[in-house]
Motif scaffolding. Structure first.
Motif, short mmCIF file in Angstrom:
data_model
loop_
_atom_site.label_atom_id
_atom_site.label_comp_id
_atom_site.label_asym_id
_atom_site.label_seq_id
_atom_site.Cartn_x
_atom_site.Cartn_y
_atom_site.Cartn_z
N LEU A 1 -0.84 4.28 -1.04
CA LEU A 1 -1.88 5.26 -1.32
C LEU A 1 -2.56 5.67 -0.03
N SER A 2 -3.33 6.75 -0.15
CA SER A 2 -4.15 7.23 0.95
C SER A 2 -5.54 7.54 0.40
N MET A 3 -6.47 7.80 1.30
CA MET A 3 -7.84 8.06 0.87
C MET A 3 -7.96 9.36 0.05
N SER A 4 -6.95 10.22 0.13
CA SER A 4 -6.99 11.48 -0.61
C SER A 4 -6.25 11.39 -1.95
N SER A 5 -5.73 10.21 -2.27
CA SER A 5 -4.97 10.07 -3.51
C SER A 5 -5.91 10.19 -4.71
N ILE B 1 -9.40 1.46 0.81
CA ILE B 1 -8.13 0.73 0.81
C ILE B 1 -8.26 -0.39 1.83
N THR C 1 -2.99 -5.60 -1.23
CA THR C 1 -3.83 -4.46 -0.86
C THR C 1 -4.86 -4.24 -1.97
N ASN D 1 0.84 -1.20 0.00
CA ASN D 1 0.00 0.00 0.00
C ASN D 1 0.87 1.24 0.00
N GLY E 1 3.92 12.13 -2.51
CA GLY E 1 2.54 11.82 -2.78
C GLY E 1 2.41 10.87 -3.97
N ASN E 2 1.49 9.91 -3.87
CA ASN E 2 1.28 8.94 -4.93
C ASN E 2 -0.13 9.07 -5.47
N LYS F 1 -11.27 9.37 -7.59
CA LYS F 1 -10.60 9.36 -6.29
C LYS F 1 -10.63 7.95 -5.71
#
Length: 315
Positions: free
Chosen positions: A48-52, A67, A76, A46, A104-105, A63
């Protein structure tokens, strides 16, 4: 129909609860009325984040929604949504890439363009693209070696420059400075002579500049006079005259008119040439035998005789 106070209170309570639920989901980045299409993919780890964001050709079109780690496969699982206007192939690739130098990804959809349109709920294959920082880390050893070589070269250059400065021989820095000083002195002398030459000929230079100003003014007046003389109309009339001359020459070449017929009609030319010859013979005969043409005063007729070759040559 009259609505009771209890019904009004219940409606207000339900509306407040619905508004709170909508506000809570909105603050979480979700929209209850969103009709976006949902797709799935998975990665070995993983990043990534929820804002990626989810992008296509650099444009944000969706968006990350969820995850989740899959304990059975050890991967993941990513759930993401995109705008329903986007149509892409089911065989496209979801690429994980670095979105900036700060780490950032994001996900990027690499289209396959094979005509197999993906539907909401489909699983899309994934891949990972190395980021800029990773590339710099891989090449850092090579950069360090090149930097070390550059520093060693700089140190050698400074050492040689230092040796040149402290050189006491005739081939050292002192001779170079002396030659530079001599060059500057020569340049100073040349500049002084040029200044003296300009000072001595100041009046001549001023006269030349004044004459140039007069010439420029006269040239401006000449150009103005040419403009006032309607030079363009003169050129236009000249063009019309040349056109008429061309038309006349074309008519003559085509045999039009008397001159054209004279130029083109060989028989007419031959007749004129014969008439000219006969007229020449008549004038010659009058000159040789004028008595023959005095019939008005004499009744005796003198017959015509061809002139001899000698008479023709003499006349």
């Amino acid at each position: 129909m009259k609505v009771s106070r209890e019904v009004k209170t219940a409606i207000l309570v339900l509306a407040g609860i619905a508004f709170c639920i909508y506000l809570f989901t909105y603050l979480k980045g979700e929209d209850l009325f969103d009709n976006s299409n949902t797709y799935y993919t998975e990665f070995d780890y993983n990043a990534l984040s929820m804002s990626s964001p989810v992008t296509i050709k650099g444009n944000k079109i969706g968006k990350i929604e969820e995850i989740k780690y899959d304990f059975d496969s050890g991967k993941t699982r990513i759930s993401f949504t995109v705008t329903p206007e986007l149509k892409f192939s089911k065989n496209s690739i979801v690429r994980l890439y670095q979105d900036g130098l700060m780490g950032g990804n994001a996900l990027s959809i690499v289209e396959a363009n094979d005509g197999v349109t993906a539907k909401s709920g489909d699983f899309i294959k994934s891949e990972v693209k190395p980021g800029m920082i990773s590339s710099l880390e891989k090449n850092f050893s090579g950069i360090s070696e090149d930097l070390g070589t550059t520093l060693r070269s700089s140190d050698t250059l400074l050492t040689n420059l230092n040796a040149l400065v402290i050189d006491e021989s005739d081939d050292g820095l002192k001779q170079t400075i002396a030659e530079l000083n001599a060059t500057l002195k020569s340049f100073k002398n040349v500049a002084f002579k040029a200044n003296s030459l300009i000072s001595d000929n100041d009046e001549k230079i001023a006269s030349v500049l004044e004459n140039f100003d007069k010439t420029s003014a006269e040239l401006a007046i000449l150009i103005k006079d040419l403009n006032d003389a309607n030079l363009s109309n003169t050129v236009k009339n000249l063009d019309e005259m040349v056109l008429k001359l061309n038309q006349l020459a074309t008519g003559l070449a085509a045999g039009e008119g008397s001159i054209g017929k004279l130029l083109k009609d060989d028989a007419l030319y031959d007749n004129l040439e014969n008439a000219s010859k006969e007229l020449q013979l008549l004038l010659l005969d009058i000159k040789l035998h004028p008595a023959r043409y005095r019939r008005i005063l004499s009744k005796r007729e003198i017959p015509y005789e061809e002139p001899t070759q000698e008479e023709l040559n003499n006349n």
